[in-house]
Scaffold this motif. Structure first.
Motif, PDB file in Angstrom:
ATOM      1  N   GLU A  74       0.825  -1.217   0.000  1.00  0.00           N
ATOM      2  CA  GLU A  74       0.000   0.000   0.000  1.00  0.00           C
ATOM      3  C   GLU A  74       0.855   1.262   0.000  1.00  0.00           C
ATOM      4  OE1 GLU A  74      -3.965  -0.127   2.053  1.00  0.00           O
ATOM      5  OE2 GLU A  74      -2.975  -1.778   3.121  1.00  0.00           O
ATOM      6  N   ASP A  75       2.111   1.138   0.434  1.00  0.00           N
ATOM      7  CA  ASP A  75       3.006   2.294   0.439  1.00  0.00           C
ATOM      8  C   ASP A  75       3.910   2.339  -0.784  1.00  0.00           C
ATOM      9  OD1 ASP A  75       2.061   3.149   2.955  1.00  0.00           O
ATOM     10  OD2 ASP A  75       3.429   1.766   3.981  1.00  0.00           O
ATOM     11  N   ASN A  76       4.313   1.127  -1.313  1.00  0.00           N
ATOM     12  CA  ASN A  76       5.319   1.139  -2.376  1.00  0.00           C
ATOM     13  C   ASN A  76       4.866   0.548  -3.707  1.00  0.00           C
ATOM     14  OD1 ASN A  76       5.441  -1.690  -2.006  1.00  0.00           O
ATOM     15  ND2 ASN A  76       7.162  -1.525  -0.580  1.00  0.00           N
ATOM     16  N   ASN A  77       3.682  -0.097  -3.744  1.00  0.00           N
ATOM     17  CA  ASN A  77       3.133  -0.677  -4.981  1.00  0.00           C
ATOM     18  C   ASN A  77       4.040  -1.738  -5.620  1.00  0.00           C
ATOM     19  OD1 ASN A  77       1.098   1.308  -4.675  1.00  0.00           O
ATOM     20  ND2 ASN A  77       0.749   1.292  -6.869  1.00  0.00           N
ATOM     21  N   LEU A  78       4.876  -2.414  -4.828  1.00  0.00           N
ATOM     22  CA  LEU A  78       5.792  -3.400  -5.370  1.00  0.00           C
ATOM     23  C   LEU A  78       5.159  -4.784  -5.435  1.00  0.00           C
ATOM     24  CD1 LEU A  78       9.181  -2.409  -3.688  1.00  0.00           C
ATOM     25  CD2 LEU A  78       8.493  -2.055  -6.078  1.00  0.00           C
ATOM     26  N   VAL A  79       5.361  -5.433  -6.596  1.00  0.00           N
ATOM     27  CA  VAL A  79       4.862  -6.791  -6.832  1.00  0.00           C
ATOM     28  C   VAL A  79       6.057  -7.657  -7.212  1.00  0.00           C
ATOM     29  CG1 VAL A  79       3.211  -8.210  -8.094  1.00  0.00           C
ATOM     30  CG2 VAL A  79       2.725  -5.783  -7.712  1.00  0.00           C
ATOM     31  N   TYR A  80       6.068  -8.907  -6.715  1.00  0.00           N
ATOM     32  CA  TYR A  80       7.177  -9.833  -6.952  1.00  0.00           C
ATOM     33  C   TYR A  80       6.693 -11.017  -7.783  1.00  0.00           C
ATOM     34  CZ  TYR A  80       9.834  -7.156  -3.548  1.00  0.00           C
ATOM     35  OH  TYR A  80      10.499  -6.137  -2.902  1.00  0.00           O
ATOM     36  N   PHE A  81       7.552 -11.471  -8.689  1.00  0.00           N
ATOM     37  CA  PHE A  81       7.172 -12.500  -9.650  1.00  0.00           C
ATOM     38  C   PHE A  81       8.250 -13.585  -9.737  1.00  0.00           C
ATOM     39  CE2 PHE A  81       5.571  -8.405 -11.092  1.00  0.00           C
ATOM     40  CZ  PHE A  81       4.215  -8.665 -11.269  1.00  0.00           C
ATOM     41  N   SER A  82       7.824 -14.788 -10.085  1.00  0.00           N
ATOM     42  CA  SER A  82       8.757 -15.833 -10.521  1.00  0.00           C
ATOM     43  C   SER A  82       8.359 -16.245 -11.934  1.00  0.00           C
ATOM     44  CB  SER A  82       8.729 -17.032  -9.567  1.00  0.00           C
ATOM     45  OG  SER A  82       7.451 -17.623  -9.521  1.00  0.00           O
ATOM     46  N   TYR A  83       9.361 -16.487 -12.765  1.00  0.00           N
ATOM     47  CA  TYR A  83       9.101 -16.838 -14.153  1.00  0.00           C
ATOM     48  C   TYR A  83      10.354 -17.490 -14.722  1.00  0.00           C
ATOM     49  CZ  TYR A  83      11.772 -12.577 -15.255  1.00  0.00           C
ATOM     50  OH  TYR A  83      12.756 -11.611 -15.350  1.00  0.00           O
ATOM     51  N   ALA A  84      10.209 -18.138 -15.846  1.00  0.00           N
ATOM     52  CA  ALA A  84      11.353 -18.719 -16.544  1.00  0.00           C
ATOM     53  C   ALA A  84      11.872 -17.712 -17.555  1.00  0.00           C
ATOM     54  CB  ALA A  84      10.955 -20.016 -17.233  1.00  0.00           C
ATOM     55  N   SER A  85      13.187 -17.547 -17.564  1.00  0.00           N
ATOM     56  CA  SER A  85      13.822 -16.580 -18.456  1.00  0.00           C
ATOM     57  C   SER A  85      14.985 -17.234 -19.180  1.00  0.00           C
ATOM     58  CB  SER A  85      14.326 -15.376 -17.646  1.00  0.00           C
ATOM     59  OG  SER A  85      15.147 -14.542 -18.445  1.00  0.00           O
ATOM     60  N   SER A  86      15.211 -16.801 -20.421  1.00  0.00           N
ATOM     61  CA  SER A  86      16.336 -17.309 -21.212  1.00  0.00           C
ATOM     62  C   SER A  86      17.552 -16.407 -21.104  1.00  0.00           C
ATOM     63  CB  SER A  86      15.924 -17.448 -22.680  1.00  0.00           C
ATOM     64  OG  SER A  86      15.534 -16.186 -23.204  1.00  0.00           O
TER      65      SER A  86
END
Length: 366
Positions: free
Chosen positions: A96-108
């Motif tokens: 609510e203060d920083n709007n940060l979202v964290y993700f996991s994904y496959a990357s090349s």
């Protein structure tokens, strides 16, 4: 002759009873589809206004609010192969203060052909992601399509935990702390590594490793009372496990296991070894677990405190009743709706379940 029929009946009843006891019981329950028409909703999370962010494995981030789906822009290129793609999503504890979202994904990105599991954060601004920042990238890349792991959890101290499977290389990765894969990791929210991580001061070790000896953990959650990190992981043929994760511990894969190869042959003759942790619970046959959450609300009566785990293979939500950190009972919920991929408790206290080729459903107890 008159005695033979009753004896046969008793034998049949005994056989059927034993067979039923080996499987979770079915529990009468109901559900409501709250987000329809999703393909593989790998993960989802709730925003403060009650709307949802949903990852589609094929590489799409969906915002769902007031029965409307909006595609969020700003994603990097996603490496989609086998079990890999766009996977989990969690909010920063101070979203609510920083709007940060964290993700996991496959990357090349990075060394070698193929791809590997990657952890990143970005700022959500309306329908876009800004300032995409990779926090951790497993190395090296590989073209193998299995065992990306990829669950994300923040603990009560603000550390970010994530899982990476062994990427199909069980002979090398899980037991070697100088290599990525087959591990549970812990980092700070900015991607730096806590100096009290168990292998931080060990030469050549991957300093983000928190525990090792894992096969493919696709479930991770925070115990609502103790704050402990709980995981589950896919075994081979048999030997799916539930574990409570402790710093520096070795969970045994593939040296010890309750499973066998898919072709029926053995790869180990032992299920225990000094210095290696025993699972809290294991399944044989495998249920192919994915997604994990505790019930921590009054919405389900005496189900409060139970552990929920999705089954990809048998297509149900497995409700585990716990006593002294032991599974004493299992019940099937949402039986045969589809492959259960992810489970979360919403801010309203209800349980929400992501089911492949269906959508996200709300669990209702009759």
């Amino acid at each position: 002759m008159k005695l033979k029929l009753p004896i046969i009946c008793l034998i049949l009843i005994s056989i059927l009873t034993c067979a039923q006891d080996k499987n979770p019981t079915n529990t009468e329950n109901d559900y409501k589809i709250v987000v329809p028409e999703l393909n593989i909703p790998w993960g989802f999370t709730f925003l403060p206004d009650g709307s949802m962010l949903i990852t589609e494995k094929a590489g799409e981030l969906i915002h769902y609010k007031n029965e409307k789906k909006t595609t969020i822009s700003g994603l990097p290129e996603i490496y989609v192969r086998g079990q890999g793609g766009f996977m989990d999503v969690v909010l920063h504890p101070n979203f609510e203060d920083n709007n940060l979202v964290y993700f996991s994904y496959a990357s090349s990105e990075g060394e070698g052909n193929g791809g590997n599991t990657t952890i990143a954060k970005a700022k959500l601004e309306n329908t876009s992601l800004k300032d995409w920042n990779v926090l951790y990238k497993a190395e090296p890349n590989t073209r193998r399509g299995q065992h990306f792991g990829s669950r994300l959890v923040f603990d009560k101290d603000g550390y970010l935990y994530f899982t990476i499977g062994d990427r199909g290389d069980r002979e090398v990765n899980p037991q070697d702390i100088t290599r990525d894969c087959g591990k549970v990791y812990r980092i700070n929210d900015d991607g730096t590594i806590p100096t009290d991580n168990p292998f931080f001061n060990k030469e050549s070790a991957k300093k983000a490793i928190y525990s090792y000896g894992h096969r493919n953990p696709q479930g991770m959650t925070l115990h609502p009372k103790t704050g402990a990190i709980w995981t589950h992981e896919h075994g081979p043929k048999g030997g799916d496990e539930i574990n409570i994760i402790e710093a520096g511990k070795n969970y045994g894969w593939p040296v010890i296991s309750y499973g066998i190869n898919y072709n029926g042959t053995k790869f180990t003759d032992i299920t225990e070894k000094e210095g290696m942790e025993q699972p809290l619970h294991y399944w044989d046959p495998s249920i192919a677990p994915s997604g994990m959450a505790f019930i921590d609300s009054d919405k389900y009566g005496d189900w409060n405190g139970n552990l929920l785990i999705g089954s990809l293979k048998f297509q149900y939500l497995d409700m585990c009743t716990l006593k002294n950190n032991k599974v004493v009972k299992e019940e099937r919920l949402l039986n045969r709706l589809g492959r259960v991929r992810c489970v979360e408790q919403g801010p309203d206290g209800y349980i929400y379940v992501g089911i492949e080729n269906l959508g996200i459903v709300k669990l209702i107890r009759k």
